[in-house]
Design an enzyme around this catalytic site. Structure first.
Site, mmCIF file in Angstrom:
data_model
loop_
_atom_site.group_PDB
_atom_site.id
_atom_site.type_symbol
_atom_site.label_atom_id
_atom_site.label_comp_id
_atom_site.label_asym_id
_atom_site.label_seq_id
_atom_site.Cartn_x
_atom_site.Cartn_y
_atom_site.Cartn_z
ATOM 1 N N HIS A 32 -2.106 -5.130 -4.171
ATOM 2 C CA HIS A 32 -0.719 -4.663 -3.886
ATOM 3 C C HIS A 32 0.277 -5.721 -3.471
ATOM 4 C CE1 HIS A 32 -2.203 -0.429 -4.473
ATOM 5 N NE2 HIS A 32 -1.130 -0.322 -4.481
ATOM 6 N N GLY A 33 -0.210 -6.821 -2.870
ATOM 7 C CA GLY A 33 0.632 -7.698 -2.531
ATOM 8 C C GLY A 33 -0.251 -8.935 -1.852
#
Length: 511
Positions: A351-352
């Site tokens: 996700h990041g």
């Protein structure tokens, strides 16, 4: 270019739709169907590259090179790098060295692209922070280059990997058509933020697909609903959520902190599910069937159920390509718990490139393990409302980690929610954020995060089915008319919001 923009809704999309149907018209009439479907794929490929190039410019080369590499690897794995027919490999059959090399090259290339473009900056920053903390500031890398993250890189690399892995497993036949494969990877409806589509699910549709006015109308319906989710609910609530999460945590009152967490939960759901609805709707308009990505996740009664309803295409991808190959739940309980922890740590990192996302993934993995160990059995004996309250509270706390710019901020935010933050005086009271627009959007978000509309549609259909003769026809016409008016009203409201310049990029564009 984003879906929720004037340039896309009123210029790019109409031009693509008109051009596409002009090309597929002969195929729909039965003339040289294979040829015209191939031409339509070439048109969609060109349109998708224009769509991506509009915002990414030179970074478009990344997706082009990635596509070429995975296309070649697919041919190598299938043994079709020479001329001749391509056969689908037999599952379980021993693979030759060049097939294994093709798979390793594909996975290695995709992970290298992700590592360089998504995690290089994160790695340098973490290294510098560690050196500083150890008192070795002389080793800090001050002149490190900053690499720009290409939009959608996590999605199209995962799609490409699923293709080569499925070819290797014998679950799909490789394609010799570079146009078809490139069209699959770059298709603009789901290119930037999913859902993650597997080649085996649309391979047949790339060769020939069903295009009808009924399917097109249902696609428009789905697109308008997704656009309304984004513009009318997510964007409106984002004003309050972003302001609250930008505040120093020492100035947050408990009520404002809880309100900010709820606002972000509503924002991210309607932002991301809105994009998925638009992507699925656009696919239907073009004759493609994309998988559902959300199924009212906030009505879940366990974290396991939540991940069966939230970002479904990602959950299934991790299950099929990581969790099961690691052994899934087929081995000892301890190994199952380890597998879950590994999967959700990587899910968070996907996700990041930030420690907040790693902790967010570990947080979800912890509760999934806890449910398997003990909590699920305990909750099964409790009232459904208790199970749902537990799940919502767990999800809400997870979103605090997700939305916070750093772990220290997340800790301070939790302290504010518990009323134990170092209070420097609340910057603003809750009423400041509860504007009329936010109140309306919040109520709509809470209501429509539950399956209210499907339940209403089912009730009306059952009522209409009990009618006979003219009454049945009139009821059907009335329902269709109301649906049309409802969609037209949503579209007008969305156009007003677009003209006011209130659109902003989707949250998942960062991933």
């Amino acid at each position: 270019m984003v879906f929720s923009s004037i340039i896309f809704v009123f210029f790019f999309l109409p031009i693509v739709i008109v051009g596409y149907f002009a090309i597929v018209a002969p195929a729909l009439l039965g003339s040289r169907r294979r040829f015209w479907w191939r031409v339509s794929n070439l048109f969609l490929l060109g349109s998708s590259l224009v769509f991506y190039f509009w915002g990414e410019r030179s970074l478009t080369l990344v997706i082009i090179v990635s596509t070429l590499v995975n296309y070649v690897c697919g041919l190598v794995i299938s043994g079709a790098y020479r001329s001749g027919d391509i056969r689908q490999l037999t599952p379980g059959e021993p693979r030759q060295w060049h097939q294994k090399a093709g798979l390793v090259a594909s996975i290695g290339a995709n992970l290298t692209v992700l590592g360089i473009f998504k995690y290089f900056n994160f790695g340098v920053e973490s290294f510098n922070n560690l050196m500083t903390a150890l008192g070795l500031s002389g080793l800090v890398w001050h002149d490190a280059v900053r690499i720009t993250l290409p939009l959608g890189i996590s999605f199209y690399t995962f799609q490409s990997m699923s293709y080569t892995i499925d070819v290797y497993r014998g679950q799909v036949r490789a394609t010799r058509s570079l146009i078809d494969f490139a069209c699959y990877v770059t298709m603009f409806p789901q290119l930037v933020a999913g859902p993650i589509v597997r080649y085996r699910d649309i391979a047949g549709q790339l060769r020939s697909r069903t295009v009808t006015w009924g399917l097109f109308a249902s696609g428009v319906d789905r697109f308008v609903i997704g656009l309304a989710k984004k513009l009318l609910i997510a964007n409106t609530i984002s004003v309050a959520a972003e302001e609250i999460f930008a505040l120093p945590t020492s100035s947050l009152s408990p009520s404002v902190a809880w309100f900010g967490a709820v606002c972000f939960a509503i924002q991210i759901y309607f932002d991301f599910s809105g994009y998925s609805d638009m992507a699925i709707g656009l696919g239907r308009m073009l004759g493609f069937s994309f998988p559902e990505n959300f199924n009212y996740p906030y009505i879940s009664r366990s974290m396991r159920e939540f991940w069966q309803r939230w970002h479904i295409s990602l959950s299934v991808w991790f299950r099929d390509y990581l969790y099961i190959p690691l052994g899934g739940n087929r081995r000892s309980p301890a190994r199952t718990y380890l597998n879950l922890t590994i999967v959700f740590t990587l899910c968070g990192l996907w996700h990041g490139a930030s420690w907040t996302f790693v902790v967010w993934g570990l947080y979800h993995g912890f509760f999934l393990v806890l449910e398997r160990v003990w909590l699920e059995g305990f909750l099964a004996r409790r009232h459904p409302l208790v199970r749902q309250a537990y799940t919502l509270l767990t999800i809400l706390c997870g979103w605090v980690i997700f939305a916070s710019p750093g772990l220290i901020h997340a800790g301070g935010f939790f302290a504010a929610m518990l009323g134990i933050a170092a209070d420097a005086g609340a910057a603003r009271e809750l009423e400041w954020y509860l504007t009329r627009e936010v109140r309306i959007a919040l109520i709509a978000g809470i209501v429509f995060s539950m399956p209210v509309l499907p339940a209403l549609a089912e009730a009306l259909s059952e009522t209409s089915a009990r009618l006979r003769g003219a009454a049945h026809s009139i009821a059907g016409l009335a329902m269709s008319t109301c649906r049309l008016l409802y969609l037209c009203a949503l579209l007008v409201l969305c156009a007003m919001f677009l003209s006011a310049g209130t659109h902003n990029p989707f949250i998942y564009f960062r991933f």
